[in-house]
Design a protein around this motif. Structure first.
Motif, PDB file in Angstrom:
ATOM      1  N   GLY A 221       0.779  -1.240   0.000  1.00  0.00           N
ATOM      2  CA  GLY A 221       0.000   0.000   0.000  1.00  0.00           C
ATOM      3  C   GLY A 221       0.804   1.278   0.000  1.00  0.00           C
ATOM      4  N   LEU A 222       2.141   1.178  -0.135  1.00  0.00           N
ATOM      5  CA  LEU A 222       2.942   2.404  -0.065  1.00  0.00           C
ATOM      6  C   LEU A 222       3.358   2.920  -1.438  1.00  0.00           C
ATOM      7  CD1 LEU A 222       5.372   1.824   2.968  1.00  0.00           C
ATOM      8  CD2 LEU A 222       3.175   3.013   2.909  1.00  0.00           C
ATOM      9  N   ARG A 223       2.946   2.218  -2.523  1.00  0.00           N
ATOM     10  CA  ARG A 223       3.394   2.643  -3.848  1.00  0.00           C
ATOM     11  C   ARG A 223       2.206   2.881  -4.764  1.00  0.00           C
ATOM     12  NH1 ARG A 223       7.743  -0.628  -7.677  1.00  0.00           N
ATOM     13  NH2 ARG A 223       7.692   0.861  -9.406  1.00  0.00           N
ATOM     14  N   GLY A 224       2.215   3.996  -5.484  1.00  0.00           N
ATOM     15  CA  GLY A 224       1.156   4.278  -6.451  1.00  0.00           C
ATOM     16  C   GLY A 224       0.539   5.644  -6.212  1.00  0.00           C
TER      17      GLY A 224
ATOM     18  N   MET B 247       6.502   5.165  -1.167  1.00  0.00           N
ATOM     19  CA  MET B 247       7.468   4.316  -1.877  1.00  0.00           C
ATOM     20  C   MET B 247       7.329   4.419  -3.405  1.00  0.00           C
ATOM     21  SD  MET B 247       9.632   2.740   0.068  1.00  0.00           S
ATOM     22  CE  MET B 247      10.123   1.141  -0.603  1.00  0.00           C
ATOM     23  N   THR B 248       6.545   5.379  -3.868  1.00  0.00           N
ATOM     24  CA  THR B 248       6.420   5.592  -5.315  1.00  0.00           C
ATOM     25  C   THR B 248       7.742   6.122  -5.849  1.00  0.00           C
ATOM     26  OG1 THR B 248       4.101   6.112  -4.957  1.00  0.00           O
ATOM     27  CG2 THR B 248       5.034   6.746  -7.091  1.00  0.00           C
ATOM     28  N   ARG B 249       8.215   5.473  -6.898  1.00  0.00           N
ATOM     29  CA  ARG B 249       9.552   5.838  -7.412  1.00  0.00           C
ATOM     30  C   ARG B 249       9.475   7.054  -8.325  1.00  0.00           C
ATOM     31  NH1 ARG B 249      11.528  -0.363  -8.540  1.00  0.00           N
ATOM     32  NH2 ARG B 249      11.543  -0.911  -6.334  1.00  0.00           N
ATOM     33  N   HIS B 250      10.618   7.724  -8.443  1.00  0.00           N
ATOM     34  CA  HIS B 250      10.678   8.894  -9.329  1.00  0.00           C
ATOM     35  C   HIS B 250      10.239   8.495 -10.747  1.00  0.00           C
ATOM     36  CE1 HIS B 250      12.723  10.556  -5.962  1.00  0.00           C
ATOM     37  NE2 HIS B 250      13.937  10.151  -6.265  1.00  0.00           N
ATOM     38  N   SER B 251      10.639   7.310 -11.194  1.00  0.00           N
ATOM     39  CA  SER B 251      10.297   6.888 -12.571  1.00  0.00           C
ATOM     40  C   SER B 251       8.789   6.659 -12.713  1.00  0.00           C
ATOM     41  CB  SER B 251      11.072   5.627 -12.962  1.00  0.00           C
ATOM     42  OG  SER B 251      10.838   4.604 -12.028  1.00  0.00           O
ATOM     43  N   ASP B 252       8.116   6.205 -11.631  1.00  0.00           N
ATOM     44  CA  ASP B 252       6.645   6.050 -11.691  1.00  0.00           C
ATOM     45  C   ASP B 252       5.993   7.411 -11.946  1.00  0.00           C
ATOM     46  OD1 ASP B 252       6.938   3.384 -10.909  1.00  0.00           O
ATOM     47  OD2 ASP B 252       6.656   3.847  -8.785  1.00  0.00           O
TER      48      ASP B 252
ATOM     49  N   GLY C 276      15.060   5.561  -6.577  1.00  0.00           N
ATOM     50  CA  GLY C 276      14.730   6.615  -5.609  1.00  0.00           C
ATOM     51  C   GLY C 276      13.225   6.798  -5.480  1.00  0.00           C
ATOM     52  N   THR C 277      12.768   7.121  -4.285  1.00  0.00           N
ATOM     53  CA  THR C 277      11.329   7.271  -4.016  1.00  0.00           C
ATOM     54  C   THR C 277      11.022   8.695  -3.566  1.00  0.00           C
ATOM     55  OG1 THR C 277      11.542   6.697  -1.674  1.00  0.00           O
ATOM     56  CG2 THR C 277      11.231   4.858  -3.223  1.00  0.00           C
ATOM     57  N   ILE C 278       9.768   9.092  -3.763  1.00  0.00           N
ATOM     58  CA  ILE C 278       9.369  10.444  -3.336  1.00  0.00           C
ATOM     59  C   ILE C 278       9.456  10.559  -1.809  1.00  0.00           C
ATOM     60  CG2 ILE C 278       6.868   9.873  -3.335  1.00  0.00           C
ATOM     61  CD1 ILE C 278       6.406  12.824  -4.267  1.00  0.00           C
ATOM     62  N   GLY C 279       9.085   9.480  -1.104  1.00  0.00           N
ATOM     63  CA  GLY C 279       9.139   9.516   0.366  1.00  0.00           C
ATOM     64  C   GLY C 279      10.568   9.662   0.860  1.00  0.00           C
ATOM     65  N   GLY C 280      11.475   8.906   0.255  1.00  0.00           N
ATOM     66  CA  GLY C 280      12.887   8.979   0.652  1.00  0.00           C
ATOM     67  C   GLY C 280      13.455  10.362   0.393  1.00  0.00           C
ATOM     68  N   SER C 281      13.095  10.922  -0.745  1.00  0.00           N
ATOM     69  CA  SER C 281      13.611  12.244  -1.101  1.00  0.00           C
ATOM     70  C   SER C 281      13.125  13.305  -0.106  1.00  0.00           C
ATOM     71  CB  SER C 281      13.151  12.589  -2.516  1.00  0.00           C
ATOM     72  OG  SER C 281      13.556  13.871  -2.852  1.00  0.00           O
ATOM     73  N   LEU C 282      11.845  13.254   0.249  1.00  0.00           N
ATOM     74  CA  LEU C 282      11.291  14.274   1.164  1.00  0.00           C
ATOM     75  C   LEU C 282      11.769  14.045   2.602  1.00  0.00           C
ATOM     76  CD1 LEU C 282       7.653  14.442  -0.263  1.00  0.00           C
ATOM     77  CD2 LEU C 282       9.534  16.029  -0.703  1.00  0.00           C
ATOM     78  N   ALA C 283      11.885  12.786   3.007  1.00  0.00           N
ATOM     79  CA  ALA C 283      12.304  12.495   4.391  1.00  0.00           C
ATOM     80  C   ALA C 283      13.783  12.806   4.601  1.00  0.00           C
ATOM     81  CB  ALA C 283      12.034  11.032   4.722  1.00  0.00           C
ATOM     82  N   HIS C 284      14.564  12.692   3.537  1.00  0.00           N
ATOM     83  CA  HIS C 284      16.006  12.918   3.659  1.00  0.00           C
ATOM     84  C   HIS C 284      16.307  14.393   3.949  1.00  0.00           C
ATOM     85  CE1 HIS C 284      20.118  11.757   3.247  1.00  0.00           C
ATOM     86  NE2 HIS C 284      20.337  12.524   2.196  1.00  0.00           N
ATOM     87  N   GLY C 285      15.490  15.286   3.392  1.00  0.00           N
ATOM     88  CA  GLY C 285      15.632  16.712   3.705  1.00  0.00           C
ATOM     89  C   GLY C 285      16.896  17.344   3.150  1.00  0.00           C
ATOM     90  N   ASP C 286      17.327  16.907   1.984  1.00  0.00           N
ATOM     91  CA  ASP C 286      18.508  17.510   1.345  1.00  0.00           C
ATOM     92  C   ASP C 286      18.055  18.738   0.547  1.00  0.00           C
ATOM     93  OD1 ASP C 286      20.647  18.195  -0.263  1.00  0.00           O
ATOM     94  OD2 ASP C 286      21.275  16.126  -0.584  1.00  0.00           O
ATOM     95  N   PRO C 287      18.599  19.921   0.844  1.00  0.00           N
ATOM     96  CA  PRO C 287      18.141  21.124   0.133  1.00  0.00           C
ATOM     97  C   PRO C 287      18.481  21.117  -1.350  1.00  0.00           C
ATOM     98  CG  PRO C 287      20.052  21.620   1.510  1.00  0.00           C
ATOM     99  CD  PRO C 287      19.647  20.212   1.837  1.00  0.00           C
ATOM    100  N   ALA C 288      19.360  20.184  -1.789  1.00  0.00           N
ATOM    101  CA  ALA C 288      19.690  20.098  -3.219  1.00  0.00           C
ATOM    102  C   ALA C 288      18.732  19.178  -3.970  1.00  0.00           C
ATOM    103  CB  ALA C 288      21.130  19.600  -3.390  1.00  0.00           C
ATOM    104  N   SER C 289      17.844  18.493  -3.255  1.00  0.00           N
ATOM    105  CA  SER C 289      16.892  17.591  -3.920  1.00  0.00           C
ATOM    106  C   SER C 289      15.790  18.395  -4.590  1.00  0.00           C
ATOM    107  CB  SER C 289      16.264  16.629  -2.911  1.00  0.00           C
ATOM    108  OG  SER C 289      17.235  15.742  -2.434  1.00  0.00           O
TER     109      SER C 289
END
Ligand SMILES: Cc1cc2nc3c(=O)[nH]c(=O)nc-3n(C[C@H](O)[C@H](O)[C@H](O)COP(=O)(O)OP(=O)(O)OC[C@H]3O[C@@H](n4cnc5c(N)ncnc54)[C@H](O)[C@@H]3O)c2cc1C
Length: 284
Positions: free
Chosen positions: A59-62, A75-80, A106-119
């Protein structure tokens, strides 16, 4: 480089993932696509004792649409996202992240949770005025984008919480643009700018949203630009004038690539181009 030894767990439900995180305490980390966390572990800048992999949690992807809101599983990937252009700005920006190999992991959740200002995606969430849903031992809560990014690699997601989804207003009546400047193709943004523009019936700008990537330790809204453009004619002259304020209130980090002053210059130029793209003057 080889990471420090760690325990690896692959829970099959969200509840088990939350339990595993709670058991691991501050030594446990969630693993999504691994494309930010694993490089840090290999460089030994992070050394979690337990990795809790979310890949089998259902239930975490889509992507689902509900009353004008896009609900994107963490868990939705950037490519999705890239493969669904009808999602607008988030799809466009996801397609500009690194290369297809990275976007497949890479996933949208990982990108937002990581909190890198360059993302790229944090500024998109901010400009869209979206939010993230998280679940932890105490239950569920929603964190608005404006409260999520607290400092460099630091977000409001508490230890023990799992981001389950990202919520974005569909903003179907907005034009959008994204401009990113990097030294080499497929690099991280030295500076990135996303823009959303809504045109009123008389040709003026009803609403403008501008998000800045890598202009501070957190993603920023260029509020001075937005205010300057709202109510003005949506033409090249007004956009150019508004874009001159893009660096107001920013604190870009100087690095090997550029001085803070050069990044401020980039922010002004890229803001003008992203707004022109959003207003339909130029192609992406
Ligand atoms: C060569 C390369 C180039 C890249 N270029 C870019 C680029 O140009 N633009 C860009 O935006 N990104 C870029 N990235 C980063 C990429 O987009 C990452 O995939 C992304 O930032 C992190 O997502 P992930 O799924 O890999 O997360 P992971 O690396 O698995 O996790 C990152 C962090 O988020 C936490 N986390 C993950 N999922 C959750 C969750 N559901 N709830 C709570 N916490 C969670 C983890 O515990 C970890 O702390 C690049 C990466 C590489 C390797």
């Amino acid at each position: 480089m080889i990471p420090v030894e760690f325990d690896y767990q692959v829970p099959e439900s969200l509840e088990d993932a939350i339990d595993a995180l709670a058991r691991g305490g501050e030594d446990a980390k969630l693993l999504a696509g691994g494309h930010s966390l694993l490089p840090l572990m290999k460089l030994r800048l992070a050394a979690p004792a337990v990795l809790v992999d979310l890949k089998r949690v259902p239930g975490l992807r889509g992507v689902a649409r509900e009353d004008g809101t896009l609900r994107i599983g963490a868990m939705t990937r950037h490519s999705d996202l890239e493969d669904q252009p009808e999602l607008g700005l988030v799809s466009h920006a996801a397609g500009l992240i690194a290369d297809r190999q990275v976007r497949h992991r890479g996933t949208i959740g990982g990108s937002l949770a990581h909190g890198d200002p360059a993302s790229d995606l944090p500024a998109v969430l901010l400009a869209c005025e979206g939010s993230v849903g998280v679940q932890g031992p105490e239950g569920t809560r929603e964190i608005p984008a404006a409260e999520l990014f607290q400092d460099y690699l630091t977000t409001a997601i508490a230890e023990g919480e799992v981001m389950t989804e990202v919520r974005l207003p569909a903003l179907t009546d907005y034009g959008f643009g994204y401009r990113k400047f990097m030294r080499r193709a497929e690099d991280w943004a030295m500076v990135g700018v996303c823009a959303l523009v809504k045109q009123a019936g008389d040709g003026t700008c009803e609403d403008a949203r501008v998000g800045l990537t890598h202009m501070s330790s957190v993603p920023l809204r260029a509020t001075a630009v937005e205010e300057a453009l709202r109510g003005s004619p949506l033409d090249a002259a007004s956009i150019a004038r508004a874009a001159e304020s893009a660096a107001e209130g920013t604190e870009p980090p100087g690095d090997l690539n550029a001085t803070p002053e050069y990044k401020r210059h980039l922010a002004r130029v890229l803001t003008r181009r992203a707004l022109e793209e959003a207003a339909g003057f130029t192609a992406a």
